[in-house]
Design a protein around this motif. Structure first.
Motif, PDB file in Angstrom:
ATOM      1  N   ASN A 187      27.912  -3.407  21.662  1.00 56.54           N
ATOM      2  CA  ASN A 187      28.244  -4.309  22.509  1.00 56.54           C
ATOM      3  C   ASN A 187      29.018  -4.050  23.966  1.00 56.54           C
ATOM      4  O   ASN A 187      30.166  -5.097  24.460  1.00 56.54           O
ATOM      5  CB  ASN A 187      29.111  -5.317  22.122  1.00 56.54           C
ATOM      6  CG  ASN A 187      28.780  -6.350  20.899  1.00 56.54           C
ATOM      7  OD1 ASN A 187      28.039  -6.817  21.273  1.00 56.54           O
ATOM      8  ND2 ASN A 187      29.683  -6.444  19.677  1.00 56.54           N
ATOM      9  N   GLY A 188      28.482  -2.774  24.300  1.00 55.07           N
ATOM     10  CA  GLY A 188      28.741  -2.551  25.861  1.00 55.07           C
ATOM     11  C   GLY A 188      30.281  -2.025  25.554  1.00 55.07           C
ATOM     12  O   GLY A 188      30.685  -0.961  26.733  1.00 55.07           O
ATOM     13  N   TYR A 189      31.070  -1.822  24.131  1.00 60.97           N
ATOM     14  CA  TYR A 189      31.606  -0.144  24.390  1.00 60.97           C
ATOM     15  C   TYR A 189      31.741   1.215  24.570  1.00 60.97           C
ATOM     16  O   TYR A 189      30.233   1.560  23.474  1.00 60.97           O
ATOM     17  CB  TYR A 189      33.049  -0.683  22.333  1.00 60.97           C
ATOM     18  CG  TYR A 189      33.321  -1.801  22.886  1.00 60.97           C
ATOM     19  CD1 TYR A 189      33.829  -2.919  22.089  1.00 60.97           C
ATOM     20  CD2 TYR A 189      34.617  -1.851  24.227  1.00 60.97           C
ATOM     21  CE1 TYR A 189      34.657  -3.929  22.381  1.00 60.97           C
ATOM     22  CE2 TYR A 189      35.546  -2.739  24.192  1.00 60.97           C
ATOM     23  CZ  TYR A 189      35.470  -3.914  23.166  1.00 60.97           C
ATOM     24  OH  TYR A 189      35.852  -5.163  22.882  1.00 60.97           O
ATOM     25  N   SER A 190      31.944   1.607  24.840  1.00 61.28           N
ATOM     26  CA  SER A 190      31.947   3.290  24.636  1.00 61.28           C
ATOM     27  C   SER A 190      32.590   4.047  24.142  1.00 61.28           C
ATOM     28  O   SER A 190      33.432   3.024  23.428  1.00 61.28           O
ATOM     29  CB  SER A 190      32.558   4.045  26.783  1.00 61.28           C
ATOM     30  OG  SER A 190      34.089   3.985  26.417  1.00 61.28           O
ATOM     31  N   ASP A 191      32.175   5.479  23.755  1.00 67.23           N
ATOM     32  CA  ASP A 191      32.583   5.915  22.941  1.00 67.23           C
ATOM     33  C   ASP A 191      34.025   6.172  23.014  1.00 67.23           C
ATOM     34  O   ASP A 191      34.764   6.706  21.902  1.00 67.23           O
ATOM     35  CB  ASP A 191      31.988   7.653  23.059  1.00 67.23           C
ATOM     36  CG  ASP A 191      30.979   7.568  22.256  1.00 67.23           C
ATOM     37  OD1 ASP A 191      29.745   8.319  22.287  1.00 67.23           O
ATOM     38  OD2 ASP A 191      30.672   6.994  21.891  1.00 67.23           O
ATOM     39  N   LEU A 192      34.350   6.583  24.367  1.00 67.35           N
ATOM     40  CA  LEU A 192      36.043   6.261  24.328  1.00 67.35           C
ATOM     41  C   LEU A 192      36.801   5.787  24.635  1.00 67.35           C
ATOM     42  O   LEU A 192      37.934   5.373  23.409  1.00 67.35           O
ATOM     43  CB  LEU A 192      35.813   6.895  26.098  1.00 67.35           C
ATOM     44  CG  LEU A 192      37.970   7.472  26.491  1.00 67.35           C
ATOM     45  CD1 LEU A 192      38.482   8.524  26.038  1.00 67.35           C
ATOM     46  CD2 LEU A 192      37.551   7.450  28.432  1.00 67.35           C
ATOM     47  N   GLU A 193      36.050   4.340  24.918  1.00 68.29           N
ATOM     48  CA  GLU A 193      36.792   2.827  24.516  1.00 68.29           C
ATOM     49  C   GLU A 193      36.869   2.487  22.909  1.00 68.29           C
ATOM     50  O   GLU A 193      38.201   2.259  22.181  1.00 68.29           O
ATOM     51  CB  GLU A 193      36.676   1.987  25.057  1.00 68.29           C
ATOM     52  CG  GLU A 193      36.627   1.080  26.632  1.00 68.29           C
ATOM     53  CD  GLU A 193      35.616   0.613  26.947  1.00 68.29           C
ATOM     54  OE1 GLU A 193      35.927  -0.347  27.458  1.00 68.29           O
ATOM     55  OE2 GLU A 193      34.275   0.438  26.538  1.00 68.29           O
ATOM     56  N   ILE A 194      35.936   3.052  21.955  1.00 69.42           N
ATOM     57  CA  ILE A 194      36.261   2.555  20.479  1.00 69.42           C
ATOM     58  C   ILE A 194      36.839   3.820  20.086  1.00 69.42           C
ATOM     59  O   ILE A 194      37.742   3.263  19.375  1.00 69.42           O
ATOM     60  CB  ILE A 194      34.621   3.049  19.989  1.00 69.42           C
ATOM     61  CG1 ILE A 194      33.684   1.863  20.332  1.00 69.42           C
ATOM     62  CG2 ILE A 194      34.580   3.397  18.467  1.00 69.42           C
ATOM     63  CD1 ILE A 194      32.710   2.596  19.854  1.00 69.42           C
ATOM     64  N   ALA A 195      37.280   5.008  20.611  1.00 70.16           N
ATOM     65  CA  ALA A 195      37.906   6.225  19.844  1.00 70.16           C
ATOM     66  C   ALA A 195      39.349   5.796  20.155  1.00 70.16           C
ATOM     67  O   ALA A 195      40.494   6.625  19.701  1.00 70.16           O
ATOM     68  CB  ALA A 195      37.792   7.284  20.250  1.00 70.16           C
ATOM     69  N   GLN A 196      39.688   5.402  21.589  1.00 75.03           N
ATOM     70  CA  GLN A 196      41.240   4.898  21.729  1.00 75.03           C
ATOM     71  C   GLN A 196      41.827   3.578  20.917  1.00 75.03           C
ATOM     72  O   GLN A 196      42.839   3.869  20.676  1.00 75.03           O
ATOM     73  CB  GLN A 196      40.736   5.042  23.852  1.00 75.03           C
ATOM     74  CG  GLN A 196      40.764   5.482  24.338  1.00 75.03           C
ATOM     75  CD  GLN A 196      42.288   6.538  24.910  1.00 75.03           C
ATOM     76  OE1 GLN A 196      43.150   6.312  24.182  1.00 75.03           O
ATOM     77  NE2 GLN A 196      41.607   6.433  25.668  1.00 75.03           N
ATOM     78  N   LYS A 197      40.068   2.745  20.933  1.00 75.16           N
ATOM     79  CA  LYS A 197      40.969   1.726  20.295  1.00 75.16           C
ATOM     80  C   LYS A 197      41.208   2.264  18.926  1.00 75.16           C
ATOM     81  O   LYS A 197      42.582   1.224  18.629  1.00 75.16           O
ATOM     82  CB  LYS A 197      40.572   0.399  20.125  1.00 75.16           C
ATOM     83  CG  LYS A 197      40.061  -1.044  19.386  1.00 75.16           C
ATOM     84  CD  LYS A 197      41.345  -1.583  20.201  1.00 75.16           C
ATOM     85  CE  LYS A 197      41.729  -3.395  19.581  1.00 75.16           C
ATOM     86  NZ  LYS A 197      40.281  -4.206  19.735  1.00 75.16           N
TER      87      LYS A 197
END
Ligand SMILES: C[S@@+](CC[C@H](N)C(=O)[O-])C[C@H]1O[C@@H](n2cnc3c(N)ncnc32)[C@H](O)[C@@H]1O
Ligand SMILES: O=C(O)C(=O)C[C@]1(C(=O)O)C=C[C@@H](O)C=C1
Length: 242
Positions: A187-197
């Motif tokens: 759905n377009g989330y980056s690995d960084l966004e996933i890790a941060q969330k």
């Protein structure tokens, strides 16, 4: 112009934010939850279908942890002529402000209440919805809430409980976590966004196993309980008060 797309965690941060349902989250919430919870739109749509079956005339239908009211709007499309009162409760002022705006011209009466769901009276309820809310309550407070919900329901009433879940089996926990992250990436989330969330949700969102939920529902008094939907580490249960 506020961006309605969730890219809150797209930039590196010194300190990991502790996730909160604040104004920044509320502004992007529909996009965020749609792209983060596999099956969210199905669960919300079927919440309305189940409310159509169980909502009794002259009773209340509660949407606990309503956010922007997706589940309330889903129920309302079936209950307009049934003399039911939809009570939408959330303790986020950012969410309730936006929900109140959305309700301005809405043809069905929805009582929007800004409160902790543990502090309100559940009364004369034929439908109670907890869609991705219980997981944010301290686990030690969950039994008392479910007991109060059960006591406040009419016989034949339904509770719809949707949650992020965890698995007692380590391999299944790892598999479903990986599949959930793959879903978010699709759905377009980056690995960084996933890790941060994930870091931001640590100790904020406390998932439990399906077995733990089923045991709690049985203790509260529900006699008929089933998992009607599951996708990876997200599930929805239906519980009937006989
Ligand atoms: C993931 S969102 C729920 C999504 C929503 N039910 C839906 O179907 O779109 C969790 C919501 O629960 C609310 N919440 C968390 N703890 C709460 C509490 N103790 N009392 C009331 N609302 C709470 C949050 O403010 C947030 O809006
Ligand atoms: O587990 C995650 O990564 C999530 O984003 C889940 C979740 C939720 O289940 O409520 C967490 C925060 C947002 O409300 C949207 C979805």
């Amino acid at each position: 112009m506020t961006d309605s797309r969730d890219n809150i965690y797209a930039t590196p941060r010194e300190a990991i934010d502790r996730f909160a349902f604040d104004d920044r989250v509320a502004a992007v919430f529909p996009d965020m939850i749609q792209r983060s919870v596999p099956g969210y739109s199905t669960i919300v749509a079927m919440t309305g279908v189940m409310a159509d079956r169980y909502a009794k005339a002259g009773t209340r239908c509660y949407d606990l942890g309503c956010s922007l009211g997706a589940s309330s709007f889903s129920m309302a499309q079936y209950l307009g002529d049934r003399n039911c009162t939809i009570v939408a409760v959330d303790n986020s002022e950012a969410m309730l402000t936006r929900l109140t705006e959305r309700l301005q011209d809405f043809p069905v009466t929805v009582d929007a209440v800004c409160a902790d769901i543990r502090d309100i009276a559940i009364e004369n309820a034929s439908v109670v919805v907890l869609n991705f809310t219980l997981q944010f309550l301290e686990p030690e407070t969950r039994d008392t809430l479910l007991d109060a919900i059960y006591q406040g329901m009419v016989p034949g009433g339904v509770l719809i409980l949707s949650e992020k879940i965890r698995f007692a089996d380590d391999h299944l926990q790892e598999l479903n976590t990986d599949l959930h992250h793959a879903f978010k990436k699709s759905n377009g989330y980056s690995d960084l966004e996933i890790a941060q969330k994930r870091s931001a949700l640590e100790n904020v969102l406390q998932p439990e196993t399906i077995d733990t939920h089923e045991q709690r529902l049985a203790r509260a008094g529900f006699s008929s309980v089933d998992v009607w939907f599951q996708c990876f580490n997200f599930a929805s249960l239906v519980a009937i008060k006989s």
